[in-house]
Design a protein around this motif. Sequence first.
Motif, PDB file in Angstrom:
ATOM      1  N   ARG A   1      -1.253   2.604 -14.681  1.00 26.99           N
ATOM      2  CA  ARG A   1      -1.546   1.256 -14.184  1.00 26.99           C
ATOM      3  C   ARG A   1      -0.314   0.650 -13.515  1.00 26.99           C
ATOM      4  NH1 ARG A   1      -3.943   0.865 -19.424  1.00 26.99           N
ATOM      5  NH2 ARG A   1      -6.204   0.934 -19.342  1.00 26.99           N
ATOM      6  N   SER A   2       0.831   0.841 -14.153  1.00 25.04           N
ATOM      7  CA  SER A   2       2.067   0.277 -13.629  1.00 25.04           C
ATOM      8  C   SER A   2       2.386   0.834 -12.246  1.00 25.04           C
ATOM      9  CB  SER A   2       3.221   0.573 -14.591  1.00 25.04           C
ATOM     10  OG  SER A   2       4.445   0.083 -14.066  1.00 25.04           O
ATOM     11  N   LEU A   3       2.280   2.154 -12.078  1.00 24.91           N
ATOM     12  CA  LEU A   3       2.565   2.767 -10.786  1.00 24.91           C
ATOM     13  C   LEU A   3       1.559   2.331  -9.732  1.00 24.91           C
ATOM     14  CD1 LEU A   3       3.518   6.466 -11.650  1.00 24.91           C
ATOM     15  CD2 LEU A   3       4.979   4.740 -10.608  1.00 24.91           C
ATOM     16  N   PHE A   4       0.291   2.363 -10.112  1.00 23.90           N
ATOM     17  CA  PHE A   4      -0.756   2.060  -9.140  1.00 23.90           C
ATOM     18  C   PHE A   4      -0.672   0.618  -8.655  1.00 23.90           C
ATOM     19  CE2 PHE A   4      -5.282   1.388  -7.916  1.00 23.90           C
ATOM     20  CZ  PHE A   4      -5.347   2.365  -6.939  1.00 23.90           C
ATOM     21  N   GLN A   5      -0.301  -0.274  -9.555  1.00 27.12           N
ATOM     22  CA  GLN A   5      -0.228  -1.693  -9.196  1.00 27.12           C
ATOM     23  C   GLN A   5       0.927  -2.002  -8.250  1.00 27.12           C
ATOM     24  OE1 GLN A   5      -0.199  -3.640 -12.999  1.00 27.12           O
ATOM     25  NE2 GLN A   5      -2.433  -3.550 -13.227  1.00 27.12           N
ATOM     26  N   GLU A   6       1.865  -1.062  -8.123  1.00 26.33           N
ATOM     27  CA  GLU A   6       2.957  -1.259  -7.187  1.00 26.33           C
ATOM     28  C   GLU A   6       2.499  -1.104  -5.739  1.00 26.33           C
ATOM     29  OE1 GLU A   6       6.429   1.018  -7.903  1.00 26.33           O
ATOM     30  OE2 GLU A   6       6.538   0.515 -10.034  1.00 26.33           O
ATOM     31  N   LEU A   7       1.377  -0.439  -5.543  1.00 29.13           N
ATOM     32  CA  LEU A   7       0.860  -0.244  -4.194  1.00 29.13           C
ATOM     33  C   LEU A   7       0.202  -1.520  -3.686  1.00 29.13           C
ATOM     34  CD1 LEU A   7      -0.862   3.255  -4.533  1.00 29.13           C
ATOM     35  CD2 LEU A   7       1.468   2.759  -3.803  1.00 29.13           C
ATOM     36  N   THR A   8       0.431  -1.826  -2.422  1.00 30.48           N
ATOM     37  CA  THR A   8      -0.254  -2.959  -1.801  1.00 30.48           C
ATOM     38  C   THR A   8      -1.698  -2.569  -1.529  1.00 30.48           C
ATOM     39  OG1 THR A   8       0.248  -2.282   0.469  1.00 30.48           O
ATOM     40  CG2 THR A   8       1.909  -3.625  -0.685  1.00 30.48           C
ATOM     41  N   SER A   9      -2.526  -3.546  -1.208  1.00 35.58           N
ATOM     42  CA  SER A   9      -3.930  -3.252  -0.908  1.00 35.58           C
ATOM     43  C   SER A   9      -4.055  -2.313   0.287  1.00 35.58           C
ATOM     44  CB  SER A   9      -4.699  -4.544  -0.640  1.00 35.58           C
ATOM     45  OG  SER A   9      -4.128  -5.261   0.444  1.00 35.58           O
ATOM     46  N   ARG A  10      -3.185  -2.481   1.287  1.00 37.21           N
ATOM     47  CA  ARG A  10      -3.212  -1.602   2.452  1.00 37.21           C
ATOM     48  C   ARG A  10      -2.792  -0.186   2.066  1.00 37.21           C
ATOM     49  NH1 ARG A  10      -5.839  -1.326   7.064  1.00 37.21           N
ATOM     50  NH2 ARG A  10      -4.872  -3.001   8.258  1.00 37.21           N
ATOM     51  N   GLU A  11      -1.794  -0.076   1.215  1.00 31.34           N
ATOM     52  CA  GLU A  11      -1.331   1.248   0.789  1.00 31.34           C
ATOM     53  C   GLU A  11      -2.411   1.960  -0.010  1.00 31.34           C
ATOM     54  OE1 GLU A  11       3.402  -0.015   0.648  1.00 31.34           O
ATOM     55  OE2 GLU A  11       2.230   0.114  -1.217  1.00 31.34           O
ATOM     56  N   ARG A  12      -3.151   1.206  -0.825  1.00 30.74           N
ATOM     57  CA  ARG A  12      -4.261   1.811  -1.569  1.00 30.74           C
ATOM     58  C   ARG A  12      -5.328   2.309  -0.612  1.00 30.74           C
ATOM     59  NH1 ARG A  12      -5.192  -2.557  -6.509  1.00 30.74           N
ATOM     60  NH2 ARG A  12      -2.972  -2.759  -7.097  1.00 30.74           N
ATOM     61  N   GLU A  13      -5.572   1.525   0.438  1.00 28.53           N
ATOM     62  CA  GLU A  13      -6.565   1.919   1.433  1.00 28.53           C
ATOM     63  C   GLU A  13      -6.122   3.194   2.139  1.00 28.53           C
ATOM     64  OE1 GLU A  13      -9.163  -0.237   4.984  1.00 28.53           O
ATOM     65  OE2 GLU A  13      -7.260  -1.114   4.332  1.00 28.53           O
TER      66      GLU A  13
ATOM     67  N   LEU B   1      -4.071   5.485   0.962  1.00 26.02           N
ATOM     68  CA  LEU B   1      -4.131   6.580   0.002  1.00 26.02           C
ATOM     69  C   LEU B   1      -5.564   7.067  -0.204  1.00 26.02           C
ATOM     70  CD1 LEU B   1      -2.591   8.410  -1.865  1.00 26.02           C
ATOM     71  CD2 LEU B   1      -2.615   6.615  -3.607  1.00 26.02           C
ATOM     72  N   ALA B   2      -6.507   6.132  -0.205  1.00 20.04           N
ATOM     73  CA  ALA B   2      -7.917   6.506  -0.341  1.00 20.04           C
ATOM     74  C   ALA B   2      -8.364   7.371   0.831  1.00 20.04           C
ATOM     75  CB  ALA B   2      -8.788   5.253  -0.428  1.00 20.04           C
ATOM     76  N   LEU B   3      -7.940   7.007   2.030  1.00 17.34           N
ATOM     77  CA  LEU B   3      -8.320   7.775   3.212  1.00 17.34           C
ATOM     78  C   LEU B   3      -7.611   9.127   3.248  1.00 17.34           C
ATOM     79  CD1 LEU B   3      -8.427   4.892   5.838  1.00 17.34           C
ATOM     80  CD2 LEU B   3     -10.364   6.118   4.838  1.00 17.34           C
ATOM     81  N   LEU B   4      -6.374   9.170   2.765  1.00 18.85           N
ATOM     82  CA  LEU B   4      -5.676  10.453   2.657  1.00 18.85           C
ATOM     83  C   LEU B   4      -6.451  11.403   1.744  1.00 18.85           C
ATOM     84  CD1 LEU B   4      -1.901   9.451   2.276  1.00 18.85           C
ATOM     85  CD2 LEU B   4      -2.972  10.577   4.238  1.00 18.85           C
ATOM     86  N   ALA B   5      -6.963  10.864   0.660  1.00 17.66           N
ATOM     87  CA  ALA B   5      -7.728  11.672  -0.278  1.00 17.66           C
ATOM     88  C   ALA B   5      -9.019  12.190   0.342  1.00 17.66           C
ATOM     89  CB  ALA B   5      -8.041  10.861  -1.537  1.00 17.66           C
ATOM     90  N   GLU B   6      -9.513  11.476   1.350  1.00 16.56           N
ATOM     91  CA  GLU B   6     -10.729  11.913   2.038  1.00 16.56           C
ATOM     92  C   GLU B   6     -10.415  12.907   3.151  1.00 16.56           C
ATOM     93  OE1 GLU B   6     -12.920   8.567   3.409  1.00 16.56           O
ATOM     94  OE2 GLU B   6     -13.009   7.609   1.431  1.00 16.56           O
ATOM     95  N   GLY B   7      -9.128  13.193   3.363  1.00 19.36           N
ATOM     96  CA  GLY B   7      -8.753  14.196   4.344  1.00 19.36           C
ATOM     97  C   GLY B   7      -8.334  13.673   5.698  1.00 19.36           C
TER      98      GLY B   7
ATOM     99  N   ASN C   1       4.772   4.781   8.009  1.00 15.69           N
ATOM    100  CA  ASN C   1       5.541   3.873   7.155  1.00 15.69           C
ATOM    101  C   ASN C   1       4.807   3.598   5.841  1.00 15.69           C
ATOM    102  OD1 ASN C   1       7.663   3.605   8.974  1.00 15.69           O
ATOM    103  ND2 ASN C   1       6.779   1.792   9.965  1.00 15.69           N
ATOM    104  N   HIS C   2       3.484   3.372   5.944  1.00 15.62           N
ATOM    105  CA  HIS C   2       2.698   3.148   4.731  1.00 15.62           C
ATOM    106  C   HIS C   2       2.768   4.372   3.811  1.00 15.62           C
ATOM    107  CE1 HIS C   2       1.083  -0.723   5.663  1.00 15.62           C
ATOM    108  NE2 HIS C   2       0.364  -0.323   6.705  1.00 15.62           N
ATOM    109  N   ILE C   3       2.629   5.548   4.410  1.00 16.72           N
ATOM    110  CA  ILE C   3       2.652   6.779   3.613  1.00 16.72           C
ATOM    111  C   ILE C   3       4.007   6.964   2.950  1.00 16.72           C
ATOM    112  CG2 ILE C   3       2.542   9.302   3.729  1.00 16.72           C
ATOM    113  CD1 ILE C   3       0.431   8.968   5.948  1.00 16.72           C
ATOM    114  N   GLN C   4       5.064   6.663   3.692  1.00 15.33           N
ATOM    115  CA  GLN C   4       6.412   6.781   3.121  1.00 15.33           C
ATOM    116  C   GLN C   4       6.582   5.846   1.928  1.00 15.33           C
ATOM    117  OE1 GLN C   4       8.576   9.104   3.984  1.00 15.33           O
ATOM    118  NE2 GLN C   4       9.908   8.422   2.323  1.00 15.33           N
TER     119      GLN C   4
ATOM    120  N   ALA D   1       0.990  13.181  -3.626  1.00 18.21           N
ATOM    121  CA  ALA D   1       0.541  11.817  -3.911  1.00 18.21           C
ATOM    122  C   ALA D   1      -0.890  11.831  -4.440  1.00 18.21           C
ATOM    123  CB  ALA D   1       0.638  10.951  -2.655  1.00 18.21           C
ATOM    124  N   VAL D   2      -1.750  12.607  -3.796  1.00 20.55           N
ATOM    125  CA  VAL D   2      -3.143  12.693  -4.238  1.00 20.55           C
ATOM    126  C   VAL D   2      -3.229  13.400  -5.592  1.00 20.55           C
ATOM    127  CG1 VAL D   2      -5.390  13.696  -3.712  1.00 20.55           C
ATOM    128  CG2 VAL D   2      -4.059  12.627  -1.900  1.00 20.55           C
TER     129      VAL D   2
END
Length: 220
Positions: free
Chosen positions: A153-165, A167-173, A192-195, A209-210
């Motif tokens: 939870r602690s790690l995930f909450q460090e991501l901004t909403s855009r970064e989560r978005e 990461l979600a798309l990265l997971a989709e390929g 930059n977001h990925i970095q 990351a995934v």
Amino acid sequence: MRELTELLESTADGAFAVNRNLKIVYWNQAAQEILGFDQDNTIGHPCYQVLQGLDEGNRPFCKAFCRVADAMSKREPVTSYDIRALTSKGDRQWLNISVVYQQRAKDEDALIIHLFRDRNHNKDFEALFSRALEAVLNGNGMPAEVSTSNDARSLFQELTSREREVLALLAEGYGTRDLAQRLVISPNTVRNHIQHILQKLHVHSRAEAVAIAIRHRFSK
């Protein structure tokens, strides 16, 4: 060609080479072990007929007009990509493929070398993470097969909403260019977001990351 053959036979990756007509002229032992096809069933045949690769949406990726081969012939860089290839048993195998263009004495003799490895295991992780992250982004609870931890939870909450978005798309390929088009931002902004994602999750690659997201079971 002999030196190339010796080099490719020494790799654990599946490897094959195609000519300008996309016909397979080389197929190594590792390729046979991964997909089941031997040289008799591949040499001289178009690669798109052998692999019959599908993309993430189950759409034909391997075609007579190959965008990868077209980019390589123009000396344009091509990032590695994933496809679901046909096996000799008739089922589908996720492969991650990298391509290299080998210039020959004559342009018509140029070869496109494909190196590939099994991606089924990673795809299972990514699919699970994609479902979990989608649930979080939609404000729902985690899927039943994913439990959570305080560290996650602690790690995930460090991501901004855009970064989560992202990461979600990265997971989709999604690749960098596709992400940029989907989010209507520049490729540099995507990078930059990925970095930032990699830094916050303490990993060194997109695949990590995934994978680490699944391993640590993120929650909102």
